[in-house]
Design an enzyme around this catalytic site. Structure first.
Site, PDB file in Angstrom:
ATOM      1  N   LYS A 132       0.838  -1.201   0.000  1.00  0.00           N
ATOM      2  CA  LYS A 132       0.000   0.000   0.000  1.00  0.00           C
ATOM      3  C   LYS A 132       0.876   1.254   0.000  1.00  0.00           C
ATOM      4  O   LYS A 132       0.689   2.162  -0.790  1.00  0.00           O
ATOM      5  CB  LYS A 132      -0.919  -0.032   1.231  1.00  0.00           C
ATOM      6  CG  LYS A 132      -1.805   1.172   1.365  1.00  0.00           C
ATOM      7  CD  LYS A 132      -2.749   1.026   2.541  1.00  0.00           C
ATOM      8  CE  LYS A 132      -3.424   2.358   2.818  1.00  0.00           C
ATOM      9  NZ  LYS A 132      -4.388   2.300   3.916  1.00  0.00           N
TER      10      LYS A 132
ATOM     11  N   GLU B   3      10.470  -4.610   4.574  1.00  0.00           N
ATOM     12  CA  GLU B   3      10.556  -6.038   4.203  1.00  0.00           C
ATOM     13  C   GLU B   3      10.263  -6.206   2.707  1.00  0.00           C
ATOM     14  O   GLU B   3      10.968  -6.919   1.986  1.00  0.00           O
ATOM     15  CB  GLU B   3       9.541  -6.879   4.996  1.00  0.00           C
ATOM     16  CG  GLU B   3       9.843  -7.033   6.473  1.00  0.00           C
ATOM     17  CD  GLU B   3       9.201  -5.953   7.325  1.00  0.00           C
ATOM     18  OE1 GLU B   3       8.902  -4.850   6.797  1.00  0.00           O
ATOM     19  OE2 GLU B   3       9.000  -6.199   8.524  1.00  0.00           O
TER      20      GLU B   3
ATOM     21  N   GLY C  37      -4.851  -1.785   5.005  1.00  0.00           N
ATOM     22  CA  GLY C  37      -4.041  -2.909   4.534  1.00  0.00           C
ATOM     23  C   GLY C  37      -4.718  -4.249   4.804  1.00  0.00           C
ATOM     24  O   GLY C  37      -4.778  -5.125   3.933  1.00  0.00           O
ATOM     25  N   ARG C  38      -5.254  -4.429   5.991  1.00  0.00           N
ATOM     26  CA  ARG C  38      -5.848  -5.733   6.354  1.00  0.00           C
ATOM     27  C   ARG C  38      -7.241  -5.919   5.757  1.00  0.00           C
ATOM     28  O   ARG C  38      -7.864  -6.940   5.965  1.00  0.00           O
ATOM     29  CB  ARG C  38      -5.857  -5.887   7.876  1.00  0.00           C
ATOM     30  CG  ARG C  38      -6.489  -4.731   8.628  1.00  0.00           C
ATOM     31  CD  ARG C  38      -6.133  -4.800  10.113  1.00  0.00           C
ATOM     32  NE  ARG C  38      -6.582  -3.632  10.862  1.00  0.00           N
ATOM     33  CZ  ARG C  38      -5.884  -2.524  11.022  1.00  0.00           C
ATOM     34  NH1 ARG C  38      -4.702  -2.389  10.447  1.00  0.00           N
ATOM     35  NH2 ARG C  38      -6.360  -1.521  11.745  1.00  0.00           N
TER      36      ARG C  38
ATOM     37  N   LYS D 206       9.481  -1.027  14.312  1.00  0.00           N
ATOM     38  CA  LYS D 206      10.093  -0.669  13.021  1.00  0.00           C
ATOM     39  C   LYS D 206      11.221   0.339  13.241  1.00  0.00           C
ATOM     40  O   LYS D 206      12.302   0.217  12.673  1.00  0.00           O
ATOM     41  CB  LYS D 206       9.054  -0.006  12.106  1.00  0.00           C
ATOM     42  CG  LYS D 206       8.016  -0.914  11.506  1.00  0.00           C
ATOM     43  CD  LYS D 206       7.202  -0.094  10.486  1.00  0.00           C
ATOM     44  CE  LYS D 206       5.906  -0.744  10.108  1.00  0.00           C
ATOM     45  NZ  LYS D 206       5.029   0.103   9.306  1.00  0.00           N
TER      46      LYS D 206
ATOM     47  N   HIS E 263      -5.700 -33.432  17.746  1.00  0.00           N
ATOM     48  CA  HIS E 263      -4.624 -34.298  18.269  1.00  0.00           C
ATOM     49  C   HIS E 263      -3.495 -33.455  18.843  1.00  0.00           C
ATOM     50  O   HIS E 263      -2.369 -33.940  18.979  1.00  0.00           O
ATOM     51  CB  HIS E 263      -4.125 -35.217  17.164  1.00  0.00           C
ATOM     52  CG  HIS E 263      -5.201 -36.152  16.706  1.00  0.00           C
ATOM     53  ND1 HIS E 263      -5.454 -37.360  17.309  1.00  0.00           N
ATOM     54  CD2 HIS E 263      -6.145 -36.004  15.750  1.00  0.00           C
ATOM     55  CE1 HIS E 263      -6.480 -37.944  16.719  1.00  0.00           C
ATOM     56  NE2 HIS E 263      -6.929 -37.137  15.768  1.00  0.00           N
TER      57      HIS E 263
ATOM     58  N   GLU F 169      -4.860  -6.642  14.706  1.00  0.00           N
ATOM     59  CA  GLU F 169      -4.311  -5.332  14.330  1.00  0.00           C
ATOM     60  C   GLU F 169      -5.417  -4.275  14.429  1.00  0.00           C
ATOM     61  O   GLU F 169      -5.152  -3.110  14.687  1.00  0.00           O
ATOM     62  CB  GLU F 169      -3.708  -5.365  12.921  1.00  0.00           C
ATOM     63  CG  GLU F 169      -2.648  -4.300  12.701  1.00  0.00           C
ATOM     64  CD  GLU F 169      -1.903  -4.414  11.377  1.00  0.00           C
ATOM     65  OE1 GLU F 169      -2.534  -4.278  10.311  1.00  0.00           O
ATOM     66  OE2 GLU F 169      -0.675  -4.620  11.394  1.00  0.00           O
TER      67      GLU F 169
HETATM   68  O1  F6P Z   1       2.061  -3.981   9.960  1.00  0.00           O
HETATM   69  C1  F6P Z   1       1.671  -2.711   9.599  1.00  0.00           C
HETATM   70  C2  F6P Z   1       1.158  -2.642   8.204  1.00  0.00           C
HETATM   71  O2  F6P Z   1       0.995  -1.310   7.886  1.00  0.00           O
HETATM   72  C3  F6P Z   1      -0.107  -3.429   7.947  1.00  0.00           C
HETATM   73  O3  F6P Z   1      -1.234  -2.773   8.394  1.00  0.00           O
HETATM   74  C4  F6P Z   1      -0.050  -3.606   6.481  1.00  0.00           C
HETATM   75  O4  F6P Z   1      -0.967  -4.565   6.021  1.00  0.00           O
HETATM   76  C5  F6P Z   1       1.399  -4.019   6.322  1.00  0.00           C
HETATM   77  O5  F6P Z   1       2.087  -3.207   7.263  1.00  0.00           O
HETATM   78  C6  F6P Z   1       1.986  -3.851   4.958  1.00  0.00           C
HETATM   79  O6  F6P Z   1       1.957  -2.515   4.540  1.00  0.00           O
HETATM   80  P1  F6P Z   1       2.149  -2.108   3.044  1.00  0.00           P
HETATM   81  O7  F6P Z   1       1.060  -2.716   2.235  1.00  0.00           O
HETATM   82  O8  F6P Z   1       2.116  -0.615   3.020  1.00  0.00           O
HETATM   83  O9  F6P Z   1       3.488  -2.636   2.601  1.00  0.00           O
END
Ligand code: F6P
Length: 546
Positions: free
Chosen positions: A208, A214, A270-271, A511, A387, A356
């Protein structure tokens, strides 16, 4: 700060506390007293049959919970969300994932602008691209057709598409390979690409913000892998990289052609985003028509949530049941137990959606809450859990409300013995909720001739609350219905707890600290300001690494 009454000082809250103090409802007694309970405590939404009869509730409990919902303004906030008001107050944003699945002729405005045409324009662009990849018309830099699709993203930009791809595997183009890379641990990308031919591989960079460390790190390494494999011609990037983002500037800066970008908007959390452009990998897998069926499933439940009366409103009921256990029984967690191998990632997806969103401890005005908010959500597919950890649910000391999700039909691909196994799977599904609800009394154990010293060990106290969600088949539409059901359940709970379910400031501190610590690991730089324990750990790490 507005002087709104605190949740726990509301008369509706006190009424629920008094009701709870009357004692623990006993499921054996409730069913014995009301032969119609199993029919009455059912709600049907679209293809979902939701049985909530095995809950520690009576008509009075439900009425009191609904009064709490009314008093806390759940319906007003719901309507404000659907209208596009900026109910994500700390980020000053509208919350409009519901617009992502609105039909073409709907009108949903944000700041006076109808967003529906843009939503459908992106869906059309995604559809066109997905068809070109599926048909082999979109080729890689060397002219070879694309056979592998690797989605690089994290959080909502990974969990949704990865979960839905797994859920709908039976509907996917089996000749294509799909992988989902999220972890900044290089092993993730390594394992996802080690057996792939770069000439046949498309990377979808899903972010987003397009600033998530990452994702950008993995995307950069993927570009190196691609260029190394294709002789270093930078032009290859245009045929092997597409981006899903709200941030055109950062996408261009990364080197991805803006024509290869599929847009979404800041009013999509995002979620809550896998039904936006973030679902491109899924759309390539299942095709645009199935993707739209899934969106229709979402929309069906959106409309239900928006219009169904309180007593038959499924997300409202599920949300209220969670409040009942979390706030009045002190339950700490909520298990989601799908009896479908295809839903193996569903609970992990719900963890982000729920935790979240509702893992907050200040209210919408920034005041500390003195009531429990979101539960720990956990679970894995049945029968595997039976199990492993079900022992604790059955005979441990904790109250763990659980959702059981199952299907009458296995996927159409299964035949013969594998198809026949479905009844055994579902026999376990029904057996578990029965055992959890009704247990086995000491008298019943003794009647089986069990030696007295073993009776206590073999007794099941029962009275463990569960919801059963049953559908005929796990189709794209049913998946959309299920996800929307949980999205709105989480919404209801956040509204009652008066928290902002749509921000996620809690992920920021880690972060920032990681950015500070990294130079100490990579360059051996001194990092001032670390606590003594972390300083010692960093120094031990440096000694241990080769
Ligand atoms: O973990 C925080 C967060 O902003 C989430 O809400 C989101 O889904 C994820 O990081 C990834 O963010 P982006 O889509 O901006 O890379």
């Amino acid at each position: 700060m507005p002087d709104t009454p605190e949740l726990t000082r509301r008369p509706e809250w006190a009424a629920l506390e008094d009701h709870r103090a009357e004692g623990q409802p006993v499921l054996r007694e409730l069913f014995a007293a009301d032969p119609a309970r199993a029919e009455r405590y059912v709600v049907r939404v679209g293809d979902l049959y939701i049985d909530y009869s095995k809950h520690l509730i009576t008509d009075e409990t439900l009425a009191l919970l609904q009064e709490l919902a009314t008093a806390t303004g759940v319906f007003g906030l719901r309507d404000a969300m659907f209208r596009g008001e900026k109910i994500n107050i700390t980020e000053r944003r509208a919350v409009l994932h519901t617009a992502l699945r609105a039909p073409r002729d709907a009108v949903v405005e944000v700041d006076g602008v109808d967003v529906v045409p843009a939503v459908h324009a992106v869906l059309d662009k995604m559809g066109h691209f997905a068809e070109r990849v599926r048909s082999g018309e979109w080729t890689g830099h060397t002219g070879k057709r694309i056979r592998n699709v690797v989605n690089i993203g994290i959080g909502g930009s990974d969990l949704g598409p990865a979960m839905a791809y797994e859920a709908l595997r039976a509907f996917t183009a089996r000749e294509l390979t799909f992988r989902f890379v999220s972890n900044v641990d290089g092993a993730d990308l390594h394992e996802a690409t080690r057996d792939l031919d770069p000439a046949e591989t498309l990377f979808i960079v899903a972010s987003k913000t397009f600033t998530t460390i990452e994702t950008i790190t993995n995307a950069t390494s993927a570009r190196t892998w691609l260029l190394d494999g294709l002789g270093g011609d930078e032009k290859a990037v245009a045929k092997h990289f597409v981006a899903l983002s709200t941030n055109a500037g950062k996408v261009t800066e990364f080197g991805i052609d803006p024509d290869n970008m599929f847009e979404f908007w800041d009013w999509v959390g995002g979620r809550y985003s896998y039904d936006s452009a973030i679902g491109l990998s899924l759309m390539i897998a299942i095709g645009p028509d199935r993707f739209r069926e899934m969106l229709d499933g979402f929309h069906l439940v959106d409309e239900h949530f928006r219009t169904a009366p309180a007593e038959a409103n499924a997300p409202l009921l599920l949300g209220l049941l969670g409040v009942w256990y979390g706030n009045f029984f002190d339950a700490q967690s909520h298990a989601v137990l799908p009896y479908s191998h295809y839903l193996s990632k569903f609970t992990a997806y719900l963890q982000q959606l729920d935790m979240e969103s509702n893992g907050k401890s200040v209210d919408r005005d920034g005041r500390p809450v003195d009531w429990q908010t979101g539960p720990v959500v956990w679970g894995t597919p049945g029968t595997n859990g039976q199990h492993a950890y079900y022992q604790l649910i059955h005979q441990g000391t904790k109250l763990i409300p659980a959702d059981f999700i199952g299907f009458a039909e296995p996927v159409a691909e299964l035949s013969g013995e594998l198809k026949a196994q479905h009844d055994l799977l579902m026999a376990n599904f029904f057996a578990q909720t029965q055992a959890l609800a009704f247990g086995k009394t000491a008298a019943e154990v003794r009647a089986e001739g069990v030696a007295e010293e073993q009776v206590a060990h073999r007794t099941f106290r029962g009275n463990h609350p569960t919801t059963t969600i049953l559908a005929r088949e796990l189709t794209p539409s049913v998946l959309g219905q299920l996800v929307a059901l949980y999205e709105h359940k989480v919404f209801v709970q956040g509204a009652i707890w008066n928290i902002d379910s749509f921000d996620q400031w809690g992920v920021e501190l880690g972060k920032v600290l990681a950015k500070r610590i990294e130079p100490a690991l990579t360059e051996g730089a001194d990092v001032s300001g670390l606590d003594a324990s972390t300083t010692a750990l960093v120094s031990t790490y440096r000694t241990l690494r080769k």
